[in-house]
Design a protein around this motif. Structure first.
Motif, short mmCIF file in Angstrom:
data_model
loop_
_atom_site.label_atom_id
_atom_site.label_comp_id
_atom_site.label_asym_id
_atom_site.label_seq_id
_atom_site.Cartn_x
_atom_site.Cartn_y
_atom_site.Cartn_z
N THR A 252 6.04 13.47 -8.51
CA THR A 252 5.07 12.70 -7.74
C THR A 252 5.71 11.38 -7.33
OG1 THR A 252 3.18 13.64 -8.92
CG2 THR A 252 2.81 11.58 -7.73
N ALA A 253 5.69 11.10 -6.04
CA ALA A 253 6.29 9.88 -5.52
C ALA A 253 5.25 9.07 -4.76
CB ALA A 253 7.47 10.20 -4.60
N TRP A 254 5.39 7.76 -4.83
CA TRP A 254 4.53 6.85 -4.08
C TRP A 254 5.42 6.00 -3.18
CZ3 TRP A 254 -0.74 7.21 -4.47
CH2 TRP A 254 -1.23 7.95 -5.55
N TYR A 255 5.20 6.08 -1.87
CA TYR A 255 6.05 5.39 -0.90
C TYR A 255 5.20 4.47 -0.02
CZ TYR A 255 4.20 8.81 2.43
OH TYR A 255 3.36 9.57 3.21
N LEU B 91 0.85 -1.18 0.00
CA LEU B 91 0.00 0.00 0.00
C LEU B 91 0.89 1.23 0.00
CD1 LEU B 91 -2.83 1.31 0.26
CD2 LEU B 91 -2.48 1.23 2.76
N CYS B 92 0.69 2.12 -0.97
CA CYS B 92 1.57 3.28 -1.11
C CYS B 92 0.81 4.58 -0.95
CB CYS B 92 2.25 3.26 -2.48
SG CYS B 92 3.37 1.86 -2.70
N TYR B 93 1.49 5.58 -0.43
CA TYR B 93 0.93 6.91 -0.21
C TYR B 93 1.58 7.91 -1.18
CZ TYR B 93 -0.97 4.98 4.11
OH TYR B 93 -1.66 4.21 5.02
N LYS B 94 0.82 8.90 -1.56
CA LYS B 94 1.28 9.88 -2.53
C LYS B 94 1.97 11.07 -1.86
CE LYS B 94 -0.50 12.77 -6.33
NZ LYS B 94 -1.72 13.17 -7.07
N ALA B 95 3.03 11.54 -2.48
CA ALA B 95 3.72 12.76 -2.03
C ALA B 95 4.17 13.52 -3.27
CB ALA B 95 4.91 12.42 -1.15
N THR B 96 4.15 14.84 -3.20
CA THR B 96 4.56 15.65 -4.35
C THR B 96 5.58 16.70 -3.90
OG1 THR B 96 2.71 17.18 -4.00
CG2 THR B 96 2.36 15.37 -5.56
N ALA B 97 6.37 17.16 -4.87
CA ALA B 97 7.37 18.20 -4.60
C ALA B 97 7.75 18.86 -5.91
CB ALA B 97 8.60 17.60 -3.93
N PRO C 81 8.84 8.91 4.72
CA PRO C 81 8.85 7.92 5.82
C PRO C 81 8.61 6.48 5.35
CG PRO C 81 6.78 9.06 5.79
CD PRO C 81 7.63 9.74 4.76
N GLY C 82 9.10 6.15 4.19
CA GLY C 82 8.96 4.81 3.66
C GLY C 82 9.66 4.70 2.33
N LEU C 83 9.97 3.49 1.90
CA LEU C 83 10.66 3.28 0.63
C LEU C 83 9.81 3.78 -0.53
CD1 LEU C 83 13.11 2.03 -0.86
CD2 LEU C 83 11.79 -0.10 -0.98
N ILE C 84 10.40 4.58 -1.40
CA ILE C 84 9.70 5.11 -2.58
C ILE C 84 9.68 4.02 -3.65
CG2 ILE C 84 9.70 6.87 -4.38
CD1 ILE C 84 11.21 8.70 -2.43
N LEU C 85 8.48 3.65 -4.09
CA LEU C 85 8.33 2.59 -5.08
C LEU C 85 8.05 3.12 -6.48
CD1 LEU C 85 6.32 -0.18 -3.21
CD2 LEU C 85 8.76 0.29 -3.21
N GLU C 86 7.61 4.37 -6.58
CA GLU C 86 7.34 4.93 -7.91
C GLU C 86 7.62 6.43 -7.89
OE1 GLU C 86 3.60 5.65 -11.03
OE2 GLU C 86 3.50 4.00 -9.59
N GLN D 278 14.46 5.85 1.87
CA GLN D 278 15.25 5.62 0.67
C GLN D 278 14.36 5.62 -0.57
OE1 GLN D 278 18.38 5.72 0.65
NE2 GLN D 278 19.32 4.71 2.41
N GLY D 279 15.00 5.64 -1.74
CA GLY D 279 14.27 5.63 -2.99
C GLY D 279 15.23 5.56 -4.15
N PRO D 280 14.73 5.49 -5.36
CA PRO D 280 15.61 5.38 -6.54
C PRO D 280 16.40 6.66 -6.76
CG PRO D 280 13.34 5.76 -7.22
CD PRO D 280 13.31 5.51 -5.74
N GLY D 281 17.66 6.50 -7.19
CA GLY D 281 18.48 7.65 -7.54
C GLY D 281 18.59 8.67 -6.42
N GLU D 282 18.35 9.93 -6.77
CA GLU D 282 18.49 11.03 -5.81
C GLU D 282 17.29 11.17 -4.88
OE1 GLU D 282 17.37 14.84 -8.40
OE2 GLU D 282 18.09 13.13 -9.55
N TYR D 283 16.26 10.38 -5.09
CA TYR D 283 15.03 10.56 -4.32
C TYR D 283 15.10 9.87 -2.96
CZ TYR D 283 13.35 12.25 -8.80
OH TYR D 283 13.22 12.96 -9.97
#
Length: 292
Positions: free
Chosen positions: A201-204, A145-151, A221-226, A212-217
C-alpha cells in the motif's frame, strides 16, 4: 485507461517544472519482528530484553532520497553504534544492510551497491515495475494530501528475514538441527523456498508530481510518501524542494557488476554457509566469516 489518464496528468504537471527541479525526502523505515519465542529457556530475562531491543533497533532505519524528475539516489543515514552493539550473533547479518540505490525512471534501470562480507557488488538490472491500482481514498501526511494505491509484490528473496541465524555459541549441531526442524516455522529468519506475494500500500501526493519514491518504489503520478509492505512501514518525515544546496545524484560505480538474480544466488549460498557453521564461543570471530 485510468492509469494512462494519471500519467498524462503527470506529464502536463511536470512540464511546468524547471529543468533543474530537485529535492530531498527523509524516510523512517520500521520492520516489525516476532520475538515472542526468542532466546534459550535458561537465558536471563534481562539478557533477553537487552538483545531484543538491539534487534528491534537494527530494523529501525532512516533513509534519505535525493531526486529530480528522472533520477533518484536512496541512502541509509548512518547512526552511531551504542557500546556493545557490535557483539552478538545478530551482528553477522549486517552485511545485508542497504547500500546506495540509484534509479533512473526514464531508462527504467537501477544500480544497487551492496557490500557482502567485505566484497562490494554493483547490482545492475531493470527497475521493477508494480501494477498499481489507484483508488480514491485520501489522507493527510504532513502538509500533503495523499492518495492511496495498492499492488502485489513478490517476496524479496534477498531479504535477511528469509534466513535463519547460525547455531548458538558452544551449541550441539545435532541438537540444534532437531530443534530447528520443530521451530523452523516460528523462526525469525525463515528460508522461504516458494515465491509468495505481499500486498503493498502506497500513499503518494500530486503536490510533488514526480514518479519517485523510497527504495525500489516508483511508478505513481506523484512522490510516494508512505509505503506499507508486509511487516515494513516506510514513512516520509521531511521534504525539501529546490534548496539552494543542490543535491548531487550520481550512480555508484565501485563494485563487481552482477544482476539481481545472480546476486540473490550468491547471497543465499553465503547465508546458508554462514548459518551452518557453528560458532566457537562468545566473542569468537572465527565462526562469523564464511570461506571465500
Amino acid at each position: 485507461m485510468k492509469k494512462n489518464i494519471f500519467f498524462i496528468a503527470l506529464l502536463i504537471m511536470t512540464s511546468s517544472y524547471a529543468q533543474d527541479f530537485q529535492g530531498k525526502a527523509v524516510y523512517e523505515s520500521k520492520t516489525s519482528v516476532d520475538l515472542s519465542n526468542f532466546g534459550r529457556p535458561d537465558m536471563p530475562e534481562e539478557d533477553k530484553k537487552r538483545i531484543k531491543e538491539r534487534i528491534k533497533r537494527n530494523f529501525e532505519k532512516t533513509f534519505v532520497l535525493s531526486f529530480n524528475k528522472i533520477e533518484a539516489l536512496y541512502l541509509e543515514e548512518k547512526r552511531l553504534e551504542q557500546p556493545g552493539n557490535n557483539r552478538g550473533s545478530f551482528r553477522g547479518f549486517a552485511f545485508n544492510v542497504s547500500g546506495k540505490y540509484y534509479k533512473n525512471i526514464k531508462e527504467e534501470k537501477y544500480i544497487n551497491q551492496k557490500e557482502m562480507f567485505g566484497k562490494v557488488f554493483l547490482i545492475k538490472d531493470e527497475l521493477p515495475s508494480l501494477s498499481w491500482v489507484m483508488g480514491s481514498e485520501t489522507k493527510q501526511i504532513g502538509q500533503y494530501l495523499c492518495y492511496k494505491a495498492t499492488a502485489l509484490k513478490a517476496v524479496d528473496p534477498a531479504s535477511v528475514l528469509n534466513f535463519r541465524p547460525p547455531g548458538r555459541p558452544g551449541g550441539n549441531r545435532e541438537q540444534d538441527a532437531k530443534k530447528d526442524s520443530v521451530s523452523k516455522e516460528n523462526s525469525l529468519f525463515k528460508d522461504k523456498e516458494k515465491t509468495k506475494e505481499i500486498e503493498v500500500t502506497a500513499w503518494y501526493t500530486l503536490d510533488i508530481p514526480i514518479s519517485q519514491g523510497p527504495g525500489e518504489y516508483w511508478g505513481l503520478p506523484g512522490l510516494i510518501l508512505e509505503v506499507n509492505a508486509d511487516k515494513t512501514t516506510i514513512l516520509c518525515s521531511k521534504i525539501i524542494i529546490n534548496s539552494k544546496d543542490k543535491e548531487i545524484i550520481e550512480a555508484p560505480k565501485k563494485g563487481k557488476e552482477i544482476t539481481q538474480e545472480k546476486y540473490n544466488k550468491v547471497l543465499k549460498a553465503k547465508m546458508k554457509e554462514f548459518s551452518e557453521r557453528p560458532r566457537n564461543g562468545p566473542g569468537s570471530r572465527g565462526g562469523n566469516r564464511p570461506r571465500n
